[in-house]
Structures are given as structure tokens and as C-alpha cells.
Motif scaffolding. Structure first.
Motif, PDB file in Angstrom:
ATOM      1  N   ASN A  21       0.793  -1.230   0.000  1.00 46.40           N
ATOM      2  CA  ASN A  21       0.000   0.000   0.000  1.00 46.40           C
ATOM      3  C   ASN A  21       0.826   1.281   0.000  1.00 46.40           C
ATOM      4  N   TYR A  22       2.162   1.169  -0.025  1.00 42.87           N
ATOM      5  CA  TYR A  22       3.006   2.364   0.054  1.00 42.87           C
ATOM      6  C   TYR A  22       3.694   2.594  -1.285  1.00 42.87           C
ATOM      7  N   THR A  23       3.343   3.697  -1.909  1.00 38.46           N
ATOM      8  CA  THR A  23       3.781   3.966  -3.281  1.00 38.46           C
ATOM      9  C   THR A  23       4.863   5.025  -3.359  1.00 38.46           C
ATOM     10  N   HIS A  24       5.120   5.735  -2.257  1.00 40.19           N
ATOM     11  CA  HIS A  24       6.123   6.796  -2.266  1.00 40.19           C
ATOM     12  C   HIS A  24       7.268   6.455  -1.326  1.00 40.19           C
ATOM     13  N   PRO A  25       8.464   6.983  -1.583  1.00 41.22           N
ATOM     14  CA  PRO A  25       9.601   6.739  -0.697  1.00 41.22           C
ATOM     15  C   PRO A  25       9.327   7.286   0.707  1.00 41.22           C
TER      16      PRO A  25
END
Length: 240
Positions: A21-25
């Protein structure tokens, strides 16, 4: 990185929390060379706000003041025993979380951010060998993960430090300045070759125009014609 606001931003270096669910750094490095210090901070805050809890920490490496004097110090880089440097400051912007691991917002609804400064070289390029930039493993976790039930499992990560001491950072700095100098030197001959090629082509075109003009002048020289306007010229003694 594409955000809900339709903005597209790019970090210079980043670390992502590998979960579906985590798409950004979660942690991003931004490097300011020709970019001003104020612009560096604006970008850091923008990344945190657009990240909506996923972007936890932004580290800024600020070389802007060195870029301002680069033309003065470039020729000295790598030529002496003592390293020649300009100013170098590192900044860390962190999302503030409360004791329960929840992200804290200001009254205006913007994320509260904690800023730390690390001065590795002053305005004279003098190194501060006691400086240390420290990151914890928690800096690599999204605020959304920290506020979930798993917080109890990860909160102890704050005690695990990644330390970047002055000697390490200045070694990277010196290597980067030498690399920048080489890039400048390699690009200079290329520019000169382009300029020489342009001058050569201009010279060839000018020579061709001159030759065409001389040919045209010679072609219309009356002494080279036998006929003009259908009348044949003939020599008469003493005159043509």
C-alpha cells in the motif's frame, strides 16, 4: 512520484518502504547545487505535504554557497595537499509524531515538521570535524505505519542510529567537487569544437560567396565577350 494533487516530483535519492500500500519513498535525499537554500526547503516541505504521511523524512545536502563561488575555486580543486572546499550544510526535515505514533498537524492543517541543521563547512570552507548527521531507522518508516498497531514493534528502532560523521561526509564532498570539475573540463572542449565547427562553416560559406562574386564579375567583363545584345564586337586598331 505522482501525487493525488496531480503533481509530479522527483527526488535525487530515495528509500521506499516495501509494502503493497506504500507507493512513495519514506526517506528522500535532495541535493542543492545551483538551487538556492530557500528552494531546497520549499521542496522538502512540498514533498512531505504531498506524501500524505508516506514521506517521513527529507535530507537536504546544501552546496548552493559553494556553487556561488565555484568559478573562483574550481581551478584549485585537486591541485594541492589541503582540500579546497566551499560551504556545506546538511538539513533534515522530519514529520512530527506524538507519543502514540500519530502524525501531528499545525492549526492550518499542514504537517508539523522538525528541522535539524548540520554545518560541515563554514563560509570559508573550514571543516567542522565534530559534526555528525544522525538518522534513526524510524526515519525510514512512513508516519502511517508508525501510527498503526505495529508501532509497538518498531518504536525501538529509534535507538538504532545511522551516523554520517564529518570525515565521511567531507570525503564524499571532495569526490563530488573533483567529479564536477572533470565534467566542466570535459564539456569545455566539446563547446569549443562546436564553436570551431560553426566558425569553419561560416568561413566556407564566406569563401564560396566571394568565389561566386569573382566568377560573376569575370563572366560579365566586356573583354571576355564576343557578342553583346546580338552585336559582334570586333577589334579596331587602337580600340575595341
Amino acid at each position: 512520484m505522482e501525487f493525488v494533487s496531480n503533481k509530479t516530483l522527483r527526488g535525487d535519492c530515495s528509500f521506499i518502504y516495501e509494502e503493497e500500500n506504500y507507493t512513495h519513498p519514506t526517506l528522500i535525499f535532495e541535493i542543492a547545487w545551483s538551487q538556492s537554500t530557500d528552494k531546497l526547503e520549499e521542496r522538502a516541505i512540498e514533498l512531505i505535504e504531498e506524501g500524505n504521511g508516506q514521506i517521513r523524512t527529507v535530507v537536504g545536502l546544501d552546496f548552493f554557497e559553494t556553487w556561488n563561488i565555484w568559478d573562483t575555486i574550481r581551478d584549485q580543486i585537486g591541485n594541492g595537499l589541503d582540500p579546497i572546499r566551499g560551504p556545506f550544510t546538511a538539513f533534515v526535515w522530519r514529520v512530527v509524531v506524538d507519543r502514540n505514533g500519530q502524525q501531528v498537524f499545525n492549526a492550518n492543517g499542514r504537517p508539523r515538521v522538525q528541522k535539524s541543521n548540520y554545518l560541515f563547512c563554514d563560509c570559508d570552507g573550514t571543516a567542522n570535524l565534530t559534526e555528525r548527521l544522525q538518522l534513526s531507522l524510524r526515519d525510514f518508516l512512513p508516519a502511517l505505519v508508525i501510527k498503526e498497531e505495529r508501532w509497538g514493534k518498531v518504536k525501538d528502532l529509534d535507538n538504532v542510529k545511522l551516523e554520517l560523521d564529518a570525515l565521511t561526509m567531507l570525503t564524499y564532498f571532495d569526490d563530488a567537487l573533483k567529479k564536477q570539475k572533470r565534467e566542466d573540463e570535459n564539456s569545455k572542449p566539446k563547446i569549443e569544437r562546436i564553436e570551431q565547427e560553426i566558425r569553419k562553416r561560416r568561413g566556407e560559406r564566406a569563401a564560396k560567396r566571394k568565389a561566386d562574386l569573382e566568377k560573376e564579375h569575370k563572366q560579365w567583363d566586356i573583354s571576355s565577350f564576343n557578342e553583346i545584345g546580338g552585336h559582334r564586337l570586333r577589334k579596331v586598331q587602337g580600340r575595341a
